[in-house]
Design a protein around this motif. Sequence first.
Motif, PDB file in Angstrom:
ATOM      1  N   LYS A  57      -0.526  13.942  14.733  1.00  0.00           N
ATOM      2  CA  LYS A  57      -1.394  14.674  13.669  1.00  0.00           C
ATOM      3  C   LYS A  57      -1.458  13.855  12.237  1.00  0.00           C
ATOM      4  N   ILE A  58      -0.490  13.424  11.831  1.00  0.00           N
ATOM      5  CA  ILE A  58      -0.432  12.657  10.766  1.00  0.00           C
ATOM      6  C   ILE A  58      -1.557  11.364  10.829  1.00  0.00           C
ATOM      7  N   ALA A  59      -1.426  10.515  11.805  1.00  0.00           N
ATOM      8  CA  ALA A  59      -2.188   9.450  11.879  1.00  0.00           C
ATOM      9  C   ALA A  59      -3.776   9.938  12.241  1.00  0.00           C
ATOM     10  N   ALA A  60      -4.059  10.924  12.763  1.00  0.00           N
ATOM     11  CA  ALA A  60      -5.295  11.821  12.979  1.00  0.00           C
ATOM     12  C   ALA A  60      -5.959  12.238  11.449  1.00  0.00           C
ATOM     13  N   VAL A  61      -5.082  12.891  10.826  1.00  0.00           N
ATOM     14  CA  VAL A  61      -5.275  13.229   9.239  1.00  0.00           C
ATOM     15  C   VAL A  61      -5.870  11.976   8.539  1.00  0.00           C
ATOM     16  N   ILE A  62      -5.283  10.800   8.594  1.00  0.00           N
ATOM     17  CA  ILE A  62      -5.402   9.729   7.939  1.00  0.00           C
ATOM     18  C   ILE A  62      -6.505   8.891   8.498  1.00  0.00           C
ATOM     19  N   GLY A  63      -6.765   9.148   9.752  1.00  0.00           N
ATOM     20  CA  GLY A  63      -8.019   8.670  10.382  1.00  0.00           C
ATOM     21  C   GLY A  63      -7.814   7.088  10.929  1.00  0.00           C
ATOM     22  N   LYS A  64      -6.757   6.746  11.398  1.00  0.00           N
ATOM     23  CA  LYS A  64      -6.411   5.548  12.232  1.00  0.00           C
ATOM     24  C   LYS A  64      -4.939   5.320  12.507  1.00  0.00           C
ATOM     25  N   PRO A  65      -4.532   4.432  13.630  1.00  0.00           N
ATOM     26  CA  PRO A  65      -3.255   4.390  13.827  1.00  0.00           C
ATOM     27  C   PRO A  65      -2.352   3.880  12.852  1.00  0.00           C
ATOM     28  N   VAL A  66      -1.276   4.538  12.742  1.00  0.00           N
ATOM     29  CA  VAL A  66      -0.399   4.056  11.717  1.00  0.00           C
ATOM     30  C   VAL A  66       1.172   4.332  12.289  1.00  0.00           C
ATOM     31  N   ARG A  67       2.030   3.437  11.802  1.00  0.00           N
ATOM     32  CA  ARG A  67       3.258   3.316  12.358  1.00  0.00           C
ATOM     33  C   ARG A  67       4.286   4.317  11.769  1.00  0.00           C
ATOM     34  N   VAL A  68       4.169   5.804  12.191  1.00  0.00           N
ATOM     35  CA  VAL A  68       4.971   6.696  11.686  1.00  0.00           C
ATOM     36  C   VAL A  68       6.218   6.996  12.221  1.00  0.00           C
ATOM     37  N   VAL A  69       7.371   7.193  11.354  1.00  0.00           N
ATOM     38  CA  VAL A  69       8.460   7.597  11.568  1.00  0.00           C
ATOM     39  C   VAL A  69       8.715   8.924  11.140  1.00  0.00           C
ATOM     40  N   ARG A  70       9.213   9.776  11.978  1.00  0.00           N
ATOM     41  CA  ARG A  70       9.353  11.090  11.353  1.00  0.00           C
ATOM     42  C   ARG A  70      10.850  11.516  11.352  1.00  0.00           C
ATOM     43  N   VAL A  71      11.194  12.035  10.271  1.00  0.00           N
ATOM     44  CA  VAL A  71      12.642  12.639  10.006  1.00  0.00           C
ATOM     45  C   VAL A  71      12.725  13.886   9.671  1.00  0.00           C
ATOM     46  N   MET A  72      13.458  14.673  10.049  1.00  0.00           N
ATOM     47  CA  MET A  72      13.639  15.896   9.414  1.00  0.00           C
ATOM     48  C   MET A  72      15.299  16.106   8.990  1.00  0.00           C
ATOM     49  N   PRO A  73      15.347  16.021   7.524  1.00  0.00           N
ATOM     50  CA  PRO A  73      16.540  16.041   6.975  1.00  0.00           C
ATOM     51  C   PRO A  73      17.039  17.332   6.653  1.00  0.00           C
ATOM     52  N   ASN A  74      18.154  17.519   5.831  1.00  0.00           N
ATOM     53  CA  ASN A  74      18.393  18.835   5.143  1.00  0.00           C
ATOM     54  C   ASN A  74      19.032  18.720   3.708  1.00  0.00           C
ATOM     55  N   THR A  75      19.115  19.710   3.046  1.00  0.00           N
ATOM     56  CA  THR A  75      19.510  19.701   1.432  1.00  0.00           C
ATOM     57  C   THR A  75      20.964  19.218   1.369  1.00  0.00           C
ATOM     58  N   PRO A  76      21.915  19.504   2.371  1.00  0.00           N
ATOM     59  CA  PRO A  76      23.215  18.824   1.929  1.00  0.00           C
ATOM     60  C   PRO A  76      23.355  17.097   1.996  1.00  0.00           C
TER      61      PRO A  76
ATOM     62  N   ALA B 254      -5.305  12.456   2.178  1.00  0.00           N
ATOM     63  CA  ALA B 254      -5.412  11.440   3.413  1.00  0.00           C
ATOM     64  C   ALA B 254      -6.186  10.287   2.863  1.00  0.00           C
ATOM     65  N   GLY B 255      -7.177  10.410   1.981  1.00  0.00           N
ATOM     66  CA  GLY B 255      -7.712   9.390   1.308  1.00  0.00           C
ATOM     67  C   GLY B 255      -7.050   8.361   0.750  1.00  0.00           C
ATOM     68  N   ASP B 256      -6.000   8.884  -0.168  1.00  0.00           N
ATOM     69  CA  ASP B 256      -5.154   7.941  -0.756  1.00  0.00           C
ATOM     70  C   ASP B 256      -4.129   7.174   0.490  1.00  0.00           C
ATOM     71  N   LEU B 257      -4.071   7.675   1.507  1.00  0.00           N
ATOM     72  CA  LEU B 257      -3.351   7.054   2.846  1.00  0.00           C
ATOM     73  C   LEU B 257      -4.265   5.974   3.652  1.00  0.00           C
ATOM     74  N   SER B 258      -5.509   6.086   3.240  1.00  0.00           N
ATOM     75  CA  SER B 258      -6.337   5.284   4.007  1.00  0.00           C
ATOM     76  C   SER B 258      -6.296   3.817   3.980  1.00  0.00           C
ATOM     77  N   GLY B 259      -5.495   3.461   2.989  1.00  0.00           N
ATOM     78  CA  GLY B 259      -5.211   1.998   2.558  1.00  0.00           C
ATOM     79  C   GLY B 259      -3.864   1.593   3.277  1.00  0.00           C
ATOM     80  N   LEU B 260      -3.193   2.345   4.195  1.00  0.00           N
ATOM     81  CA  LEU B 260      -1.979   1.936   5.031  1.00  0.00           C
ATOM     82  C   LEU B 260      -2.438   0.650   5.731  1.00  0.00           C
ATOM     83  N   SER B 261      -1.813  -0.326   5.950  1.00  0.00           N
ATOM     84  CA  SER B 261      -2.020  -1.492   6.691  1.00  0.00           C
ATOM     85  C   SER B 261      -1.211  -1.554   7.705  1.00  0.00           C
ATOM     86  N   SER B 262      -1.432  -2.187   8.716  1.00  0.00           N
ATOM     87  CA  SER B 262      -0.836  -2.257  10.089  1.00  0.00           C
ATOM     88  C   SER B 262       0.591  -3.048   9.692  1.00  0.00           C
TER      89      SER B 262
END
Length: 266
Positions: free
Chosen positions: A103-122, A80-88
Amino acid sequence: MSGYRLGLIGAGNMAEAIARSAVEAGVLEAGQIVASDPSAERLSVFEAMGVAVTQENRRVVGESEQVMLAIKPQVLEAIAGDLSGLSSDQVLISIMAGLGTAKIAAVIGKPVRVVRVMPNTPVMVGKGMAGVCVGADTQAGDEDLAVRLFESGGEVVRVDESLMDAVTAVSGSGPAYLFYLAEAMIEAAGAVGIDADAERLVRQTIYGSAELLVRSDESAGELRRRVTSPGGTTAAAIERLEASEVRAAVVRAIQAARDRGRELGA
Ligand SMILES: NC(=O)C1=CN([C@@H]2O[C@H](COP(=O)(O)OP(=O)(O)OC[C@H]3O[C@@H](n4cnc5c(N)ncnc54)[C@H](O)[C@@H]3O)[C@@H](O)[C@H]2O)C=CC1
Ligand SMILES: O=C(O)[C@@H]1CCC=N1
């Protein structure tokens, strides 16, 4: 910020498949990607592709327009500390099972523009299936690069985030269910006396059936019925599967996968 379009945090199997399909499809050039991982062995695979590599996640965050989290969900808190430098200005793409955008933004500790993807191995063979959703702090178009990346390796469906654990259970984990069936069929082929050709018989049967299912306008049920002559051999097998409640077991298995996703994200 330097010129990388995409920074990959975690250079494992999924990251490799995603980078390869993006480069092969021309969505990104290898030189527009940087990847970080503690494993020098994994980084050497990316280096051979022409991707820039580092063991420092902070460098990826500092030098990339968009950052993809391709680590295991259990690793997020540790980095999470490594991600704290993410900018808006930056978009964060996550392929982690379970962890929601909030949850991801909460762990990083600030608002983040998160796009979530669920891929698969094919996605490794250009036949992937990915579900995509966006978090609350995203802007219009934030998902565009993610959609193009995953379209280069198969198909993309946009879903509401409330369905992401279900999508994970169906198509994210789905390849494993089919490989499990393949394992069982190969074992069964041995049990009925087939030795050397068991793998070939099963692989080609699954491959051909998958192609028929994708190309046909008929439902899976109708395709199954066409194989099943009344009083014939297939009917004998299907009766045994039904008696063993395999259909209900598949439903319970997918519910268990969905519930595990919820636990990982709690
Ligand atoms: N394998 C699959 O079928 C699918 C996996 N996913 C998700 O993709 C993610 C990655 O999965 P895989 O590629 O299968 O796993 P993997 O184990 O191949 O890759 C994870 C990589 O993260 C690296 N890593 C560990 N600690 C790190 C750290 N502190 N900083 C940077 N990198 C670190 C590891 O060295 C490894 O190379 C997971 O979150 C999983 O939920 C999503 C869809 C399908
Ligand atoms: O098993 C897992 O947790 C990951 C997510 C979907 C497929 N593999």
